[in-house]
Design a protein around this motif. Sequence first.
Motif, PDB file in Angstrom:
ATOM      1  N   GLU A   8       0.827  -1.204   0.000  1.00 38.07           N
ATOM      2  CA  GLU A   8       0.000   0.000   0.000  1.00 38.07           C
ATOM      3  C   GLU A   8       0.866   1.259   0.000  1.00 38.07           C
ATOM      4  O   GLU A   8       0.520   2.265  -0.632  1.00 38.07           O
ATOM      5  CB  GLU A   8      -0.942  -0.005   1.207  1.00 38.07           C
ATOM      6  N   THR A   9       1.977   1.207   0.704  1.00 40.55           N
ATOM      7  CA  THR A   9       2.889   2.355   0.721  1.00 40.55           C
ATOM      8  C   THR A   9       3.467   2.585  -0.667  1.00 40.55           C
ATOM      9  O   THR A   9       3.525   3.724  -1.153  1.00 40.55           O
ATOM     10  CB  THR A   9       4.022   2.120   1.733  1.00 40.55           C
ATOM     11  N   PHE A  10       3.893   1.503  -1.293  1.00 43.76           N
ATOM     12  CA  PHE A  10       4.425   1.616  -2.669  1.00 43.76           C
ATOM     13  C   PHE A  10       3.374   2.210  -3.610  1.00 43.76           C
ATOM     14  O   PHE A  10       3.651   3.145  -4.364  1.00 43.76           O
ATOM     15  CB  PHE A  10       4.856   0.236  -3.162  1.00 43.76           C
ATOM     16  N   ALA A  11       2.145   1.679  -3.566  1.00 45.63           N
ATOM     17  CA  ALA A  11       1.090   2.173  -4.457  1.00 45.63           C
ATOM     18  C   ALA A  11       0.787   3.641  -4.192  1.00 45.63           C
ATOM     19  O   ALA A  11       0.569   4.425  -5.122  1.00 45.63           O
ATOM     20  CB  ALA A  11      -0.179   1.330  -4.289  1.00 45.63           C
ATOM     21  N   THR A  12       0.791   4.031  -2.934  1.00 47.03           N
ATOM     22  CA  THR A  12       0.499   5.428  -2.587  1.00 47.03           C
ATOM     23  C   THR A  12       1.598   6.356  -3.079  1.00 47.03           C
ATOM     24  O   THR A  12       1.327   7.461  -3.568  1.00 47.03           O
ATOM     25  CB  THR A  12       0.326   5.575  -1.069  1.00 47.03           C
ATOM     26  N   VAL A  13       2.843   5.926  -2.982  1.00 46.60           N
ATOM     27  CA  VAL A  13       3.962   6.737  -3.485  1.00 46.60           C
ATOM     28  C   VAL A  13       3.798   6.975  -4.988  1.00 46.60           C
ATOM     29  O   VAL A  13       3.956   8.094  -5.481  1.00 46.60           O
ATOM     30  CB  VAL A  13       5.308   6.050  -3.191  1.00 46.60           C
ATOM     31  N   VAL A  14       3.468   5.911  -5.729  1.00 50.35           N
ATOM     32  CA  VAL A  14       3.308   6.040  -7.183  1.00 50.35           C
ATOM     33  C   VAL A  14       2.100   6.910  -7.505  1.00 50.35           C
ATOM     34  O   VAL A  14       2.149   7.771  -8.391  1.00 50.35           O
ATOM     35  CB  VAL A  14       3.168   4.652  -7.836  1.00 50.35           C
ATOM     36  N   GLU A  15       0.993   6.713  -6.791  1.00 51.18           N
ATOM     37  CA  GLU A  15      -0.225   7.487  -7.052  1.00 51.18           C
ATOM     38  C   GLU A  15      -0.040   8.966  -6.718  1.00 51.18           C
ATOM     39  O   GLU A  15      -0.526   9.839  -7.434  1.00 51.18           O
ATOM     40  CB  GLU A  15      -1.392   6.905  -6.256  1.00 51.18           C
ATOM     41  N   GLN A  16       0.672   9.236  -5.634  1.00 49.69           N
ATOM     42  CA  GLN A  16       0.899  10.616  -5.222  1.00 49.69           C
ATOM     43  C   GLN A  16       2.110  11.231  -5.915  1.00 49.69           C
ATOM     44  O   GLN A  16       2.309  12.449  -5.835  1.00 49.69           O
ATOM     45  CB  GLN A  16       1.097  10.686  -3.696  1.00 49.69           C
ATOM     46  N   GLN A  17       2.928  10.379  -6.553  1.00 49.08           N
ATOM     47  CA  GLN A  17       4.128  10.815  -7.273  1.00 49.08           C
ATOM     48  C   GLN A  17       5.117  11.544  -6.367  1.00 49.08           C
ATOM     49  O   GLN A  17       5.880  12.392  -6.817  1.00 49.08           O
ATOM     50  CB  GLN A  17       3.743  11.715  -8.456  1.00 49.08           C
TER      51      GLN A  17
END
Length: 335
Positions: A8-17
């Motif tokens: 979830e942290t990885f996905a959030t980093v990519v989504e938030q850029q």
Amino acid sequence: MLDRDQLETFATVVEQQSFDRAATVLSITRGAVSQRIKALEESLSTVLVKRERPVAATHAGEVLLRHVKALRILEGSALQELTPTAKPHAPVSLAIAVNADSLATWFPEVLKELLMGQLVALEVIADDQDHTSALLARGDVIGCISTSAKPADGFLAECLGAMEYRCYATPAFASTHFPSGLTVPAVLSTPAVLFNRKDSLHDDFLKRHFGFAVERYARHYLPSPVALLEGVAMGAGYGLIPSWQAAPLVEAGQLVDVCPNEREMVDLFWHHWDLEPPMASDITALIVKVARNSLEPSVGFEPSTAQTGPSPSRPSGHKAEPQGGASGQEASEQQ
């Protein structure tokens, strides 16, 4: 087993850029975000994010992002099915990419069913079809409408049907500028209304009509299907419009077909994950059903099979043409 917090942290980093914005969203420190990403990359022995501005996923990261999106959809679907009578669960967030002319014509029927079902929190991204495919590959969306018949590895392309375009103008505009029909001198001296600079549909139409390319003509760019239609309807120019969208104005005598014996047929395809969760599969089935009830059959494609083939470029839809690890982690993570 992959760690869910790390995913979830990885996905959030990519989504938030951004590492910093991801930390704010997750209510943890930026250092914790960085540690989770590094631990996940070490467990997979691959780099997942490019430490740039903005942060972006690597190819391996794009694969993993699709996995996280699928997990979210599966979990949301399971909760809604397991406890349907309990207090309502939060809708499942997902995104799809749709070309502009579909949004202006047949796609609202799909939106009505999806939005009124209240099972999803839907983001619709309107973009050029060349870019919608990139959104799907990166994992930003679960599916996209494209004019490309060829799916990328791990995806399927369902033939939806063909959208008909005709060349329209007001009666007064047509009689003033095209008294002898659509001729080369008339085209060179008459403004056309196009979607944007990527829109090659008008060029394709003129090339097919005359047998050679015509490029030096005046253009108005109105990057909205509604604005494009209104531009033609007010007499500012002539242009190619989906016949379905133009039909009410044609019936009212406000628009006429400048080339009644010619039309442009644009094949549309729904690209989606090969292995998709049940909720995503239901959305695919809905889109395919509505499209095939609304669009004309595509010539040369079997509607029930995934296709392979070429691709072109208009945000609204186009005839198919040929398509054509990170470093400095800690220093560059200051996003």
